[in-house]
Design a protein around this motif. Sequence first.
Motif, short mmCIF file in Angstrom:
data_model
loop_
_atom_site.label_atom_id
_atom_site.label_comp_id
_atom_site.label_asym_id
_atom_site.label_seq_id
_atom_site.Cartn_x
_atom_site.Cartn_y
_atom_site.Cartn_z
N PHE A 161 7.22 15.97 -8.98
CA PHE A 161 6.13 15.25 -9.63
C PHE A 161 5.21 14.69 -8.56
N PRO A 162 4.36 15.52 -7.97
CA PRO A 162 3.57 15.11 -6.80
C PRO A 162 2.62 13.95 -7.05
N GLU A 163 2.21 13.74 -8.30
CA GLU A 163 1.29 12.65 -8.59
C GLU A 163 1.99 11.30 -8.72
N ALA A 164 3.31 11.31 -8.81
CA ALA A 164 4.06 10.05 -8.92
C ALA A 164 3.88 9.24 -7.63
N LEU A 165 3.99 7.94 -7.76
CA LEU A 165 3.82 7.04 -6.62
C LEU A 165 5.15 6.86 -5.88
N MET A 166 5.07 6.42 -4.63
CA MET A 166 6.28 6.15 -3.85
C MET A 166 7.14 5.12 -4.58
N ALA A 167 6.54 4.16 -5.25
CA ALA A 167 7.32 3.18 -6.03
C ALA A 167 8.16 3.88 -7.09
N ASP A 168 7.64 4.95 -7.69
CA ASP A 168 8.40 5.72 -8.67
C ASP A 168 9.63 6.35 -8.02
N THR A 176 0.83 -1.20 0.00
CA THR A 176 0.00 0.00 0.00
C THR A 176 0.86 1.25 0.00
N GLY A 177 1.92 1.26 0.79
CA GLY A 177 2.80 2.42 0.86
C GLY A 177 3.47 2.73 -0.47
N LEU A 178 3.73 1.71 -1.28
CA LEU A 178 4.34 1.94 -2.59
C LEU A 178 3.38 2.62 -3.56
N ARG A 179 2.09 2.52 -3.29
CA ARG A 179 1.08 3.10 -4.19
C ARG A 179 0.65 4.52 -3.80
N VAL A 180 1.19 5.04 -2.72
CA VAL A 180 0.82 6.37 -2.25
C VAL A 180 1.52 7.43 -3.10
N LEU A 196 12.25 3.62 -7.42
CA LEU A 196 12.95 3.30 -8.67
C LEU A 196 13.92 4.41 -9.05
N HIS A 197 13.52 5.65 -8.87
CA HIS A 197 14.40 6.77 -9.19
C HIS A 197 15.65 6.76 -8.31
N ILE A 198 15.48 6.55 -7.02
CA ILE A 198 16.62 6.50 -6.10
C ILE A 198 17.56 5.37 -6.52
N HIS A 199 17.01 4.22 -6.86
CA HIS A 199 17.85 3.09 -7.27
C HIS A 199 18.61 3.40 -8.57
N ARG A 200 17.95 4.04 -9.52
CA ARG A 200 18.66 4.43 -10.75
C ARG A 200 19.80 5.38 -10.43
N GLU A 201 19.54 6.34 -9.55
CA GLU A 201 20.58 7.29 -9.16
C GLU A 201 21.76 6.58 -8.48
N LEU A 202 21.46 5.66 -7.57
CA LEU A 202 22.51 4.91 -6.89
C LEU A 202 23.37 4.14 -7.88
N ILE A 203 22.72 3.41 -8.76
CA ILE A 203 23.45 2.60 -9.74
C ILE A 203 24.28 3.51 -10.65
N HIS A 204 23.70 4.59 -11.11
CA HIS A 204 24.39 5.52 -12.01
C HIS A 204 25.62 6.13 -11.34
#
Length: 195
Positions: free
Chosen positions: A153-160, A141-145, A163-171
């Motif tokens: 991007f306030p409408e983006a979900l916590m899952a987004d 449920t928390g990932l869908r908030v 994913l963004h943080i993980h892309r940044e870490l890997i990059h």
Amino acid sequence: MDAGELDWKRTLREQWAVHWRHQLRARLEGLTDDEYFCSPVQDAWSVRPHGRSKAPVQFGAGDFTIDLAFPQPVQATFATIARRLGHVIVGVLVAPYAAQMGAPAASYETWEYAASAATALYPLETQLDVWLARVRGLGGTGLRVPIGEKEPFPEALMADLVLHIHRELIHHLSGVCLLRDLYLHTSPATNGAAR
């Protein structure tokens, strides 16, 4: 959970955890201060003692500051491993989850930047552990908030955001590994030496 249902919380957590354990962590072993501060180009952004930076903005609460500019330059400025780790710790891990997940507030201005490679790796690992614990605690449920007004991007979900943080870490951490490879193959002191 039935066999056809994907466990997104586990999938997102493992996306980063597996990459860290199997590809990145071992690559940071033995990081030296020479590598940490090595600047293969002139005027690279770094982490420096107070008063030694020529960057447009220098932030830091301790003895060292991080080089920054607001707005970011159109052409990215080259950054040392020290600067990249400082950015990952504060700009990728601490500040975003502080805003979104109720962690203590932190920023480029209030962070105490590491004066050595050894002291940079400890907060990196600590903040990665905190990040994974927070992702683990989100639940399906928390990932869908929606992430809300604290983000561009306030409408983006916590899952987004995850994913963004993980892309940044890997990059950014892949860039650290590349700089270590460059140092190994170009530094007279280490040229040809195995790590």
